[in-house]
Scaffold this motif. Structure first.
Motif, PDB file in Angstrom:
ATOM      1  N   THR A  79       0.815  -1.221   0.000  1.00 40.55           N
ATOM      2  CA  THR A  79       0.000   0.000   0.000  1.00 40.55           C
ATOM      3  C   THR A  79       0.847   1.268   0.000  1.00 40.55           C
ATOM      4  OG1 THR A  79      -0.072   0.240   2.402  1.00 40.55           O
ATOM      5  CG2 THR A  79      -1.720  -1.231   1.400  1.00 40.55           C
ATOM      6  N   ALA A  80       2.167   1.133   0.223  1.00 43.27           N
ATOM      7  CA  ALA A  80       3.098   2.267   0.331  1.00 43.27           C
ATOM      8  C   ALA A  80       2.841   3.115   1.581  1.00 43.27           C
ATOM      9  CB  ALA A  80       3.094   3.148  -0.920  1.00 43.27           C
ATOM     10  N   ARG A  81       1.893   2.688   2.420  1.00 45.54           N
ATOM     11  CA  ARG A  81       1.614   3.465   3.631  1.00 45.54           C
ATOM     12  C   ARG A  81       2.592   3.118   4.749  1.00 45.54           C
ATOM     13  NH1 ARG A  81      -4.605   4.250   5.004  1.00 45.54           N
ATOM     14  NH2 ARG A  81      -5.068   5.838   3.460  1.00 45.54           N
ATOM     15  N   PHE A  82       2.755   4.087   5.654  1.00 45.47           N
ATOM     16  CA  PHE A  82       3.696   3.942   6.764  1.00 45.47           C
ATOM     17  C   PHE A  82       2.966   3.608   8.061  1.00 45.47           C
ATOM     18  CE2 PHE A  82       5.893   6.567   3.708  1.00 45.47           C
ATOM     19  CZ  PHE A  82       7.222   6.149   3.787  1.00 45.47           C
ATOM     20  N   LEU A  83       3.636   2.810   8.883  1.00 52.88           N
ATOM     21  CA  LEU A  83       3.116   2.479  10.209  1.00 52.88           C
ATOM     22  C   LEU A  83       3.566   3.563  11.183  1.00 52.88           C
ATOM     23  CD1 LEU A  83       1.685   0.242  11.945  1.00 52.88           C
ATOM     24  CD2 LEU A  83       3.991  -0.635  12.420  1.00 52.88           C
ATOM     25  N   ASN A  84       2.601   4.339  11.676  1.00 45.84           N
ATOM     26  CA  ASN A  84       2.908   5.424  12.612  1.00 45.84           C
ATOM     27  C   ASN A  84       2.289   5.150  13.975  1.00 45.84           C
ATOM     28  OD1 ASN A  84       4.351   6.951  10.722  1.00 45.84           O
ATOM     29  ND2 ASN A  84       2.462   7.907   9.945  1.00 45.84           N
ATOM     30  N   ILE A  85       2.908   5.737  14.993  1.00 45.88           N
ATOM     31  CA  ILE A  85       2.404   5.641  16.360  1.00 45.88           C
ATOM     32  C   ILE A  85       1.666   6.939  16.667  1.00 45.88           C
ATOM     33  CG2 ILE A  85       3.031   5.370  18.795  1.00 45.88           C
ATOM     34  CD1 ILE A  85       5.674   4.033  17.754  1.00 45.88           C
ATOM     35  N   VAL A  86       0.435   6.833  17.157  1.00 43.66           N
ATOM     36  CA  VAL A  86      -0.390   8.006  17.451  1.00 43.66           C
ATOM     37  C   VAL A  86      -0.076   8.493  18.868  1.00 43.66           C
ATOM     38  CG1 VAL A  86      -2.765   8.853  17.681  1.00 43.66           C
ATOM     39  CG2 VAL A  86      -2.206   7.130  15.940  1.00 43.66           C
ATOM     40  N   ALA A  87       0.184   9.786  19.014  1.00 41.21           N
ATOM     41  CA  ALA A  87       0.416  10.364  20.342  1.00 41.21           C
ATOM     42  C   ALA A  87      -0.846  10.197  21.182  1.00 41.21           C
ATOM     43  CB  ALA A  87       0.770  11.840  20.225  1.00 41.21           C
ATOM     44  N   ALA A  88      -0.684   9.774  22.416  1.00 39.32           N
ATOM     45  CA  ALA A  88      -1.829   9.584  23.307  1.00 39.32           C
ATOM     46  C   ALA A  88      -1.363   9.760  24.733  1.00 39.32           C
ATOM     47  CB  ALA A  88      -2.410   8.174  23.117  1.00 39.32           C
ATOM     48  N   SER A  89      -2.276  10.234  25.611  1.00 42.34           N
ATOM     49  CA  SER A  89      -1.901  10.414  27.011  1.00 42.34           C
ATOM     50  C   SER A  89      -1.921   9.089  27.768  1.00 42.34           C
ATOM     51  CB  SER A  89      -2.846  11.414  27.679  1.00 42.34           C
ATOM     52  OG  SER A  89      -4.180  10.981  27.509  1.00 42.34           O
ATOM     53  N   THR A  90      -2.623   8.096  27.222  1.00 41.04           N
ATOM     54  CA  THR A  90      -2.622   6.775  27.839  1.00 41.04           C
ATOM     55  C   THR A  90      -1.286   6.082  27.572  1.00 41.04           C
ATOM     56  OG1 THR A  90      -3.639   5.941  25.823  1.00 41.04           O
ATOM     57  CG2 THR A  90      -5.108   6.420  27.669  1.00 41.04           C
ATOM     58  N   SER A  91      -0.969   5.060  28.365  1.00 37.90           N
ATOM     59  CA  SER A  91       0.313   4.364  28.162  1.00 37.90           C
ATOM     60  C   SER A  91       0.268   3.450  26.948  1.00 37.90           C
ATOM     61  CB  SER A  91       0.702   3.582  29.417  1.00 37.90           C
ATOM     62  OG  SER A  91      -0.198   2.535  29.665  1.00 37.90           O
ATOM     63  N   TYR A  92      -0.943   3.151  26.455  1.00 34.16           N
ATOM     64  CA  TYR A  92      -1.021   2.406  25.187  1.00 34.16           C
ATOM     65  C   TYR A  92      -1.198   3.421  24.062  1.00 34.16           C
ATOM     66  CZ  TYR A  92      -6.032   2.989  26.030  1.00 34.16           C
ATOM     67  OH  TYR A  92      -7.261   3.523  26.291  1.00 34.16           O
ATOM     68  N   LYS A  93      -0.409   3.258  23.012  1.00 34.60           N
ATOM     69  CA  LYS A  93      -0.414   4.212  21.898  1.00 34.60           C
ATOM     70  C   LYS A  93      -0.974   3.519  20.652  1.00 34.60           C
ATOM     71  CE  LYS A  93       2.245   6.643  24.729  1.00 34.60           C
ATOM     72  NZ  LYS A  93       1.611   7.632  25.623  1.00 34.60           N
ATOM     73  N   PRO A  94      -2.080   4.036  20.094  1.00 41.23           N
ATOM     74  CA  PRO A  94      -2.640   3.414  18.889  1.00 41.23           C
ATOM     75  C   PRO A  94      -1.664   3.503  17.716  1.00 41.23           C
ATOM     76  CG  PRO A  94      -4.206   4.965  19.866  1.00 41.23           C
ATOM     77  CD  PRO A  94      -2.881   5.167  20.565  1.00 41.23           C
ATOM     78  N   LEU A  95      -1.799   2.585  16.791  1.00 41.00           N
ATOM     79  CA  LEU A  95      -1.025   2.600  15.549  1.00 41.00           C
ATOM     80  C   LEU A  95      -1.948   2.972  14.407  1.00 41.00           C
ATOM     81  CD1 LEU A  95       1.010  -0.716  16.005  1.00 41.00           C
ATOM     82  CD2 LEU A  95       1.601   1.597  16.771  1.00 41.00           C
ATOM     83  N   VAL A  96      -1.371   3.555  13.358  1.00 46.07           N
ATOM     84  CA  VAL A  96      -2.167   3.964  12.204  1.00 46.07           C
ATOM     85  C   VAL A  96      -1.306   3.841  10.954  1.00 46.07           C
ATOM     86  CG1 VAL A  96      -1.575   6.428  12.453  1.00 46.07           C
ATOM     87  CG2 VAL A  96      -3.742   5.790  11.384  1.00 46.07           C
ATOM     88  N   PHE A  97      -1.944   3.527   9.832  1.00 50.39           N
ATOM     89  CA  PHE A  97      -1.254   3.570   8.533  1.00 50.39           C
ATOM     90  C   PHE A  97      -1.550   4.912   7.882  1.00 50.39           C
ATOM     91  CE2 PHE A  97      -1.443  -1.263   8.285  1.00 50.39           C
ATOM     92  CZ  PHE A  97      -0.076  -1.431   8.342  1.00 50.39           C
ATOM     93  N   GLU A  98      -0.483   5.620   7.485  1.00 49.96           N
ATOM     94  CA  GLU A  98      -0.653   6.934   6.865  1.00 49.96           C
ATOM     95  C   GLU A  98       0.302   7.086   5.685  1.00 49.96           C
ATOM     96  OE1 GLU A  98      -2.030   9.878  10.414  1.00 49.96           O
ATOM     97  OE2 GLU A  98      -0.020   9.050  10.636  1.00 49.96           O
ATOM     98  N   ALA A  99      -0.002   8.081   4.851  1.00 47.92           N
ATOM     99  CA  ALA A  99       0.791   8.308   3.637  1.00 47.92           C
ATOM    100  C   ALA A  99       2.213   8.765   3.953  1.00 47.92           C
ATOM    101  CB  ALA A  99       0.096   9.338   2.753  1.00 47.92           C
ATOM    102  N   ALA A 100       2.398   9.494   5.048  1.00 50.42           N
ATOM    103  CA  ALA A 100       3.718   9.993   5.424  1.00 50.42           C
ATOM    104  C   ALA A 100       4.252   9.210   6.625  1.00 50.42           C
ATOM    105  CB  ALA A 100       3.640  11.473   5.772  1.00 50.42           C
ATOM    106  N   GLY A 101       5.544   8.946   6.603  1.00 51.77           N
ATOM    107  CA  GLY A 101       6.163   8.210   7.705  1.00 51.77           C
ATOM    108  C   GLY A 101       6.617   9.154   8.795  1.00 51.77           C
TER     109      GLY A 101
END
Ligand SMILES: *[C@@H]1O[C@H](CO)[C@@H](O)[C@H](O)[C@H]1NC(C)=O
Length: 166
Positions: A79-101
């Motif tokens: 897909t050419a998408r990048f695996l990014n970590i979403v900033a969050a105040s909780t100790s678990y951080k969601p992951l997301v696929f986005e166009a920019a790394g």
């Protein structure tokens, strides 16, 4: 006069070849491979986009596994998408696929996907794997503490890996 029986060819050695491991090319810049869980309930489930929302990284069936280029960023070959970590105040951080790394914290420790010591996350290798609304998938969160998303069934201290260093 008795002749001796013909000698049987006792040593019929079929020629065989030993498969030599192919060394990684010297100076390879990044590792390419599939990424998978190794412990129940995500044992040998593979990283890929949720088919219903391709922004959401999930662990799911091997048949739909994506291949990733793994360096400081992790990018899907499909897909050419990048695996990014979403900033969050909780100790678990969601992951997301986005166009920019935007996440450049990734690294490999042996075959294990980590965030690197020098990154804003520090060295982390644990993930929460939580049952997705779609029953064939598990959602993944980088785990930096003991919080868990409420209302979800999660397994903590999961790690994700390349199947082999090749
Ligand atoms: C897909 O998932 C992303 C990340 O969780 C979310 O922001 C977005 O709203 C979702 N899109 C749809 C159509 O549900």
């Amino acid at each position: 006069m008795h002749l001796p029986p013909p000698l049987l060819p006792l040593l019929l050695l079929a020629p065989f070849a030993l498969a030599a491991p192919t060394p990684a090319p010297a100076g390879a810049l990044a590792t390419v491979g599939k990424i998978r869980g190794v412990s129940t309930p995500i044992y040998h489930l593979y990283l890929q986009a949720n088919a219903k929302n391709t922004s959401i990284p999930v662990l799911g069936p091997e048949a739909s596994a994506e291949d990733f280029t793994i360096g400081a960023t992790i990018q899907s070959k499909q897909t050419a998408r990048f695996l990014n970590i979403v900033a969050a105040s909780t100790s678990y951080k969601p992951l997301v696929f986005e166009a920019a790394g935007t996440t450049t914290a990734w690294g490999l420790e042996g075959d294990t996907i980590i965030t690197t010591t020098g990154s804003s996350f520090g060295r982390q290798l644990n993930f929460l794997a939580c049952k997705s609304a779609d029953s064939t998938y598990y959602d993944l969160y980088l785990q930096t503490g003991s919080d868990t998303p409420s209302g979800k069934t999660c397994s903590n201290y999961q790690t994700i890996h390349l199947p082999c260093l090749c």
